[in-house]
Write a protein that holds these residues in place. Sequence first.
Motif: not given
Length: 346
Positions: A87-104
Amino acid sequence: MLLSGRTHLIERWLIAATVLPLLSLLWRHYRLSNQLEQGEKSLGASVSELALAEELAGVGRWCIDLKTEEHRWSEEMRNIVGVASGVQPTDELLVELMPEGLSQLEVTLASHIKDTEAFRIEFEFENPRLGSRVLQACARNVFAQSGAREQVFMVVRDVTETYLQFAKAEQEKNTAMLEAEEAKRMANTDPLTGLANRRAAMAALDRAIVAARTEGEPLGLLVLDIDYFKAINDTHGHAVGDEVIVQVGRIASRCLRPGQLAARVGGEEFLVILPGVTPAATAGAAERLRLAIEAGTASAPIPQVTASIGHAMLEPYDTSLLLFARADDALYEAKREGRNRVARAA
């Protein structure tokens, strides 16, 4: 014939001149192909060993290409975040998996934009199988010759269990400290009245004597006893007697001023420590307490009681035991004089 022989020689020479370089080129190609094949095998083995090492160590690789904004994960990284192989880490997947952590993650990476040394970051991740997790990464920037940051390479591991163990240890430590504090409090507290017990009172009196002598201040001590308390127990029972003791303790506490201490030191006997109080003020405090006990128990749903009180001032020769004994002698002098009165120590 001579011309024909020379022609054959020239043809052979031309063939040799053409074939030999071709053979040499083919040989070199074969060697390079063989070396490339061996290199690919070696690289494949190294990649397999790296993947195995990542799996055993529980770490994954995460590379961020800042030019293309592409994210790349190793297989172990996919396992850490809980997604299927490949599975590739697309932007959509990252937002789903990191709702708070991505901005961190983005804020932290931006704060390290010029770092040339490795740096450590932490961020939250929503693992589809395990729920909320805390990931820790050792990251390093990759710079172009121009000095611009091109990539961020991270080695990532899940530290959730470590955090949970640390939190559990902290909770256990805090619980143990609270239990120790409670045990200490119980060891120094009279369980019936909630006042200091005899042990705590005598330790406080020792400290008050040291402070009074160090600061050159007076120190007063009251010792009081509930009058005819045995008759209350005999007539009304020990439960009522306990209520009387509790009520007298409450009255004594309400009569205190800042820095003063009331304690229950025996069955129906109490003491009050009065730091910095003059002899006249000590006598006045004793009389106010006597009146408060007489009036306070009259208005309470218990038998009315009175108290006899002895008071003493700290003398240069006094220890805590001697000061207490002098106040106690004054208490029994008050009882001999008829009870419900105050007497001063000699």
